[in-house]
Design an enzyme around this catalytic site. Sequence first.
Site: not given
Ligand code: NAD
Length: 499
Positions: A149, A173, A176-177, A226, A281, A384
């Site tokens: 998101f 994909k 969804e937020r 994450s 991140c 985090e």
């Molecule tokens: P998230 O892991 O909750 O969601 C990321 C994606 O995964 C979304 O599209 C979500 O719909 C999907 N998803 C969520 N739960 C799932 C499941 N159980 N099974 C399959 N798919 C699932 O992350 P977020 O809250 O959207 O983003 C924040 C996180 O992203 C933080 O941890 C941040 O550090 C990380 N991030 C990392 C980088 C990097 O380059 N390392 C960059 C940006 C954000």
Amino acid sequence: MQDLTHYLDGAHFDGTSGRFSDVYNPATGEVQAKCPLASTDEVSKAVEIAARAQPAWAATNPQRRARVMMKFVTLLNRDMDKLAETLSREHGKTIPDAKGDVQRGLEVVEYCIGAPELLKGDYTDSAGPGIDMYSMKQPLGVSAGITPFNFPAMIPMWMFAPAIACGNAFILKPSERDPSVPIMLAELMEEAGLPKGILQVVNGDKEAVDALLEHPVVQSIGFVGSTPIAEYIYGKGCSHGKRVQCFGGAKNHMIVMPDADMDQAADALIGAGYGAAGERCMAVSVAVPVGDETADRLIEKLVPRIEKLKVGPYTAGDDVDYGPVVTAAAKENILGLIQSGVDQGAELVVDGRDFSLQGYEDGFFVGPHLFDKVTPDMDIYQKEIFGPVLSTVRAGSYEEAVQLAMDHEMGNGTAIFTRDGDAARDFANRINVGMVGVNVPIPVPLAYHTFGGWKKSVFGDLNQHGPDAFKFYTRTKTVTSRWPSGIKDGGEFNFKAMD
Ligand code: NAD
């Protein structure tokens, strides 16, 4: 209330699963839209469309593909204000931050304009008698990307621009937020000349993600989000024979040496710790001053700066430092971790828990927090937080500070603030973290370098954007060819020799 859609085969598609998730305006707490969550069948439909469209796109010469990218850059600039406003309304970040989100994606699109050069193969003339050998980089076919998101414009572009420039079809994909900007990007790509079906957006949750991971036609999966989900997607994607790269969470340390310019270090920590409400991140979430005297001086500089931070909705103007966090659940999680810090004995030097904004009482705002005397066993250090919370861990020496950062399981970014070139050089060489700043708090590499962490911040080997992206989205084929020679010694061509 707006009903959002998927974007398939060049058109908005309502979705048929009957499942939806709420999209909030984080500043007001109101549900502003419903996002459809795709079923496995809907994902299959997108994959079929992509697979049908991809061969003709792969056969389009790289220069023409690059021209689509060129036009797309123009359109992004044309629509910058509209994209930023939509992004801020769903994400909560300020307009300048939202423009930065689009801009850092746009820079990767610009890099992809170099596709004709970047996709050139290798050639060995006369590898043997009459034998030539050449390698070419071919697209994978259908690629998919799952994005977080916090950068709803930048990270999708980091994935789909190189994938498409390489001749792949791409299924995105997004989170969804905040799903609206990704669909606007797909529309702009088509306006720029991209054929239908090459970039599609499927909204959804775990069901859609699993469908992509399991579909045999999908050749590669890119993920940013994450760490627990990154680990899951990497394992499952690999077990289904796909090429997978997953970028996970972070806990970025900034070491402040006694000789650092303390005003510069404090300013850097304000931007890197609290900008975008800490939902980056590459945010710095741990300050590590070396020595108690350095720590005291740093805290003294930080407190008045934090107290001056202006927190508000993106509509309140460009002097707002940061906006709300993305959802009520995110706010709850942040406040829970702050409470754990207090309970576990950290010193809460700036307490933003009673922060509230008149007229926005239901918004997901979190006031800025500063902890001192945090220790490595505390939850606020290990986890985090992804909120406007900076933890200070006091280190007794430079060695102790480096070891602290080395021992943390995350390794996305880190920085050192110092005037000592020797310490800076040693730190940059020794630290087990993927992106390092020297007097630079958020060392995000530019588009022509690559982006990626180490340790639990990444699963897979190639980084995002830069030359690595062109490796990730292509595979190499090497051809060895032999043509019987018809040239006689004198140079005259003997057709009979070819019979
Ligand atoms: P998230 O892991 O909750 O969601 C990321 C994606 O995964 C979304 O599209 C979500 O719909 C999907 N998803 C969520 N739960 C799932 C499941 N159980 N099974 C399959 N798919 C699932 O992350 P977020 O809250 O959207 O983003 C924040 C996180 O992203 C933080 O941890 C941040 O550090 C990380 N991030 C990392 C980088 C990097 O380059 N390392 C960059 C940006 C954000």
